[in-house]
Motif scaffolding. Structure first.
Motif, PDB file in Angstrom:
ATOM      1  N   HIS A 100      59.878 -29.529  77.247  1.00  0.00           N
ATOM      2  CA  HIS A 100      59.177 -29.582  78.533  1.00  0.00           C
ATOM      3  C   HIS A 100      57.923 -30.462  78.438  1.00  0.00           C
ATOM      4  O   HIS A 100      57.653 -31.290  79.308  1.00  0.00           O
ATOM      5  CB  HIS A 100      58.815 -28.145  78.934  1.00  0.00           C
ATOM      6  CG  HIS A 100      58.277 -28.047  80.310  1.00  0.00           C
ATOM      7  ND1 HIS A 100      56.946 -27.826  80.588  1.00  0.00           N
ATOM      8  CD2 HIS A 100      58.886 -28.164  81.514  1.00  0.00           C
ATOM      9  CE1 HIS A 100      56.766 -27.814  81.891  1.00  0.00           C
ATOM     10  NE2 HIS A 100      57.919 -28.012  82.481  1.00  0.00           N
ATOM     11  N   THR A 101      57.196 -30.300  77.349  1.00  0.00           N
ATOM     12  CA  THR A 101      55.951 -31.059  77.170  1.00  0.00           C
ATOM     13  C   THR A 101      56.256 -32.557  77.071  1.00  0.00           C
ATOM     14  O   THR A 101      55.599 -33.385  77.723  1.00  0.00           O
ATOM     15  CB  THR A 101      55.230 -30.582  75.883  1.00  0.00           C
ATOM     16  OG1 THR A 101      54.930 -29.217  76.061  1.00  0.00           O
ATOM     17  CG2 THR A 101      53.972 -31.369  75.609  1.00  0.00           C
ATOM     18  N   ILE A 102      57.251 -32.908  76.275  1.00  0.00           N
ATOM     19  CA  ILE A 102      57.573 -34.333  76.099  1.00  0.00           C
ATOM     20  C   ILE A 102      58.072 -34.919  77.418  1.00  0.00           C
ATOM     21  O   ILE A 102      57.701 -36.033  77.813  1.00  0.00           O
ATOM     22  CB  ILE A 102      58.617 -34.520  74.973  1.00  0.00           C
ATOM     23  CG1 ILE A 102      58.008 -34.111  73.627  1.00  0.00           C
ATOM     24  CG2 ILE A 102      59.098 -35.972  74.916  1.00  0.00           C
ATOM     25  CD1 ILE A 102      58.969 -34.192  72.447  1.00  0.00           C
ATOM     26  N   ARG A 103      58.902 -34.161  78.117  1.00  0.00           N
ATOM     27  CA  ARG A 103      59.494 -34.654  79.375  1.00  0.00           C
ATOM     28  C   ARG A 103      58.414 -34.974  80.416  1.00  0.00           C
ATOM     29  O   ARG A 103      58.598 -35.820  81.283  1.00  0.00           O
ATOM     30  CB  ARG A 103      60.464 -33.596  79.922  1.00  0.00           C
ATOM     31  CG  ARG A 103      61.189 -33.995  81.175  1.00  0.00           C
ATOM     32  CD  ARG A 103      62.240 -35.069  80.875  1.00  0.00           C
ATOM     33  NE  ARG A 103      62.900 -35.538  82.080  1.00  0.00           N
ATOM     34  CZ  ARG A 103      62.595 -36.666  82.710  1.00  0.00           C
ATOM     35  NH1 ARG A 103      61.644 -37.448  82.242  1.00  0.00           N
ATOM     36  NH2 ARG A 103      63.241 -37.022  83.791  1.00  0.00           N
ATOM     37  N   ASN A 104      57.289 -34.254  80.312  1.00  0.00           N
ATOM     38  CA  ASN A 104      56.246 -34.426  81.336  1.00  0.00           C
ATOM     39  C   ASN A 104      55.197 -35.461  80.967  1.00  0.00           C
ATOM     40  O   ASN A 104      54.190 -35.601  81.670  1.00  0.00           O
ATOM     41  CB  ASN A 104      55.612 -33.072  81.658  1.00  0.00           C
ATOM     42  CG  ASN A 104      56.543 -32.272  82.548  1.00  0.00           C
ATOM     43  OD1 ASN A 104      56.825 -32.656  83.680  1.00  0.00           O
ATOM     44  ND2 ASN A 104      57.101 -31.201  82.013  1.00  0.00           N
ATOM     45  N   ILE A 105      55.421 -36.188  79.907  1.00  0.00           N
ATOM     46  CA  ILE A 105      54.483 -37.253  79.538  1.00  0.00           C
ATOM     47  C   ILE A 105      54.830 -38.506  80.336  1.00  0.00           C
ATOM     48  O   ILE A 105      55.985 -38.958  80.311  1.00  0.00           O
ATOM     49  CB  ILE A 105      54.534 -37.516  78.020  1.00  0.00           C
ATOM     50  CG1 ILE A 105      53.925 -36.307  77.307  1.00  0.00           C
ATOM     51  CG2 ILE A 105      53.814 -38.804  77.647  1.00  0.00           C
ATOM     52  CD1 ILE A 105      54.107 -36.304  75.826  1.00  0.00           C
ATOM     53  N   PRO A 106      53.874 -39.061  81.103  1.00  0.00           N
ATOM     54  CA  PRO A 106      54.177 -40.254  81.896  1.00  0.00           C
ATOM     55  C   PRO A 106      54.756 -41.365  81.024  1.00  0.00           C
ATOM     56  O   PRO A 106      54.248 -41.636  79.933  1.00  0.00           O
ATOM     57  CB  PRO A 106      52.806 -40.651  82.461  1.00  0.00           C
ATOM     58  CG  PRO A 106      51.995 -39.391  82.425  1.00  0.00           C
ATOM     59  CD  PRO A 106      52.491 -38.609  81.246  1.00  0.00           C
ATOM     60  N   GLY A 107      55.854 -41.963  81.498  1.00  0.00           N
ATOM     61  CA  GLY A 107      56.487 -43.059  80.754  1.00  0.00           C
ATOM     62  C   GLY A 107      57.697 -42.618  79.966  1.00  0.00           C
ATOM     63  O   GLY A 107      58.561 -43.425  79.632  1.00  0.00           O
ATOM     64  N   ILE A 108      57.796 -41.335  79.649  1.00  0.00           N
ATOM     65  CA  ILE A 108      58.969 -40.860  78.892  1.00  0.00           C
ATOM     66  C   ILE A 108      60.086 -40.529  79.887  1.00  0.00           C
ATOM     67  O   ILE A 108      59.972 -39.603  80.682  1.00  0.00           O
ATOM     68  CB  ILE A 108      58.645 -39.615  78.035  1.00  0.00           C
ATOM     69  CG1 ILE A 108      57.522 -39.929  77.041  1.00  0.00           C
ATOM     70  CG2 ILE A 108      59.900 -39.120  77.314  1.00  0.00           C
ATOM     71  CD1 ILE A 108      57.828 -41.009  76.028  1.00  0.00           C
ATOM     72  N   ILE A 163      68.342 -27.817  79.299  1.00  0.00           N
ATOM     73  CA  ILE A 163      68.429 -28.754  80.429  1.00  0.00           C
ATOM     74  C   ILE A 163      67.330 -28.423  81.445  1.00  0.00           C
ATOM     75  O   ILE A 163      66.643 -29.309  81.949  1.00  0.00           O
ATOM     76  CB  ILE A 163      69.839 -28.698  81.067  1.00  0.00           C
ATOM     77  CG1 ILE A 163      70.883 -29.185  80.058  1.00  0.00           C
ATOM     78  CG2 ILE A 163      69.893 -29.547  82.341  1.00  0.00           C
ATOM     79  CD1 ILE A 163      72.336 -28.973  80.490  1.00  0.00           C
ATOM     80  N   ASP A 164      67.137 -27.133  81.706  1.00  0.00           N
ATOM     81  CA  ASP A 164      66.059 -26.725  82.631  1.00  0.00           C
ATOM     82  C   ASP A 164      64.700 -27.214  82.134  1.00  0.00           C
ATOM     83  O   ASP A 164      63.834 -27.587  82.912  1.00  0.00           O
ATOM     84  CB  ASP A 164      65.986 -25.194  82.755  1.00  0.00           C
ATOM     85  CG  ASP A 164      67.104 -24.664  83.609  1.00  0.00           C
ATOM     86  OD1 ASP A 164      67.792 -25.473  84.263  1.00  0.00           O
ATOM     87  OD2 ASP A 164      67.321 -23.429  83.601  1.00  0.00           O
ATOM     88  N   ALA A 165      64.521 -27.194  80.816  1.00  0.00           N
ATOM     89  CA  ALA A 165      63.219 -27.615  80.260  1.00  0.00           C
ATOM     90  C   ALA A 165      63.008 -29.123  80.373  1.00  0.00           C
ATOM     91  O   ALA A 165      61.886 -29.601  80.264  1.00  0.00           O
ATOM     92  CB  ALA A 165      63.128 -27.177  78.799  1.00  0.00           C
ATOM     93  N   GLY A 166      64.103 -29.892  80.580  1.00  0.00           N
ATOM     94  CA  GLY A 166      63.919 -31.336  80.767  1.00  0.00           C
ATOM     95  C   GLY A 166      64.726 -32.220  79.842  1.00  0.00           C
ATOM     96  O   GLY A 166      64.566 -33.444  79.850  1.00  0.00           O
ATOM     97  N   MET A 167      65.616 -31.612  79.027  1.00  0.00           N
ATOM     98  CA  MET A 167      66.458 -32.453  78.160  1.00  0.00           C
ATOM     99  C   MET A 167      67.382 -33.310  79.030  1.00  0.00           C
ATOM    100  O   MET A 167      68.037 -32.802  79.925  1.00  0.00           O
ATOM    101  CB  MET A 167      67.302 -31.541  77.261  1.00  0.00           C
ATOM    102  CG  MET A 167      68.277 -32.295  76.378  1.00  0.00           C
ATOM    103  SD  MET A 167      69.354 -31.195  75.429  1.00  0.00           S
ATOM    104  CE  MET A 167      70.499 -30.677  76.690  1.00  0.00           C
TER     105      MET A 167
END
Ligand code: SAM
Ligand code: SF4
Length: 326
Positions: free
Chosen positions: A82-90, A110-114
């Motif tokens: 979730h943290t990585i998915r929410n970094i702008p640019g990723i 998947i819910d977390a952002g994978m």
């Protein structure tokens, strides 16, 4: 915008991040005796991961693959995704997993952002799967893939290490499996590591042999974008899935290198088979260190060699790939 380019002019939009060296499987080519000296207690924390990923994103990285050891063994795995998915640019958050308990967990990932999933399956025959990994879990892993596709992941990749006299007779079984499923099976040549020179000598099989078999069966090599990395990909009009071939021993493999690695202790690894890593950890301790961290990554990148020296039997400091994430 700052970007990551080495002396040879290669760009690095892709980071493979190992978040633990702990693993519960005993793959014959990786950890045949299990994981004995894990450093998981000192693995990089969620905050350190956030700072690291933010610095890479500021340098143009848009894809991060979370690997290990077995990354899903970390109790904060969802938070990491979730943290990585929410970094702008990723834009892409990929996970490489052995599929352990994936049938029960993948929807949450998947819910977390994978966004992308690679699952390692070296055999579709349960007894052989168990012989290779030490676990009778093939059904569980396949169930996890079904769940991932049903939950809306557009495709799944499967990593299969090619091994002479172990799984080299299974090509047709893998092809049958992907006939009606959007799965890419990536056949990876066994790579030599410091722990297993004898296993390598006995079981290494060139991907060129499989390439010939695929072409004979009517598969054709797909054209891939310039920045697509070193895999060759094949398609067939009668099959929904694709086949990938990863042949690190082939000439020019390193020319298309587009990835950097950071291991679970925060060391930047310029190549899977490099002699050493470069610590970034002291620069992951506070949000105020971002500029220094960015400068350090750029400076270290200039030390990247043109190619690995595997063909000369030089496996570098990598004793097995669980340390560095493959
Ligand atoms: N535990 C996870 C898994 O197995 O997917 C992630 C880590 S594992 C080190 C990443 C990938 O490296 C797996 O697909 C594994 O099959 C591959 N691998 C490990 N050792 C290898 C070797 N000596 N040669 C080729 N591939 C290897
Ligand atoms: Fe564990 Fe992956 Fe290595 Fe197998 S390949 S022992 S699952 S780290």
């Amino acid at each position: 915008m700052k970007k990551l380019q080495d002396r040879q002019g290669r760009n690095f939009p892709y980071l493979r991040l190992s978040i633990t060296d702990l693993c519960n499987f005993r793959c014959q080519y990786c950890l045949p005796d299990g994981c004995h000296t894990p450093q998981h207690k000192t693995a990089i924390s969620l905050d350190e991961i956030r700072r690291l990923a933010s610095a890479f994103a500021a340098l143009g990285t848009n894809k991060i693959r979370i690997s290990g050891g077995e990354p899903s063994l970390r109790s904060d795995f969802y938070d990491i995704i979730h943290t990585i998915r929410n970094i702008p640019g990723i834009e892409t958050v990929a996970v490489t997993t052995n599929g352990y308990k994936m049938d029960r967990r993948v929807e949450r990932w998947i819910d977390a952002g994978m966004t992308h999933l690679n699952v390692s399956i070296d055999s579709l025959e349960p007894a052989m799967f168990q012989r290779i990994t030490g676990h009778n879990r093939l059904d569980e892993v396949l169930g996890g893939i079904d769940k991932a596709l049903a939950a809306g992941l557009p495709s799944v990749k499967v990593n299969t290490v090619l091994m002479k006299d172990i799984n080299d007779k299974e090509l047709d079984r893998f092809l049958g499996w992907i006939k009606d499923q959007p799965i890419t099976v990536r056949l990876i040549e066994l790579m030599e590591t410091g722990d297993m020179p004898d296993f390598f000598q006995k079981h290494h099989l060139s991907g060129l042999v499989v390439r010939q078999q695929l072409l004979k069966k009517g598969w054709t090599q797909m054209i891939r974008p310039d920045n697509a990395g070193p895999a060759q990909e094949f398609s067939h009009p009668d099959y929904q899935g694709h086949i990938g071939l990863i042949m690190p021993y082939s000439r020019d493999f390193c020319n298309s290198c587009n990835r950097l690695r950071v291991n679970s202790q925060g060391n930047l690894q310029l190549c899977l088979f490099a002699d050493k890593g470069y610590s970034l950890r002291h620069l992951l301790q506070s949000d105020n260190q971002q500029e220094l961290l960015i400068a350090r990554i750029q400076e270290v990148l200039q030390l990247k060699e043109d190619k690995h020296f595997l063909d000369q039997g030089n496996t570098g400091a990598t004793t097995n790939l669980s340390i560095i994430g493959g």
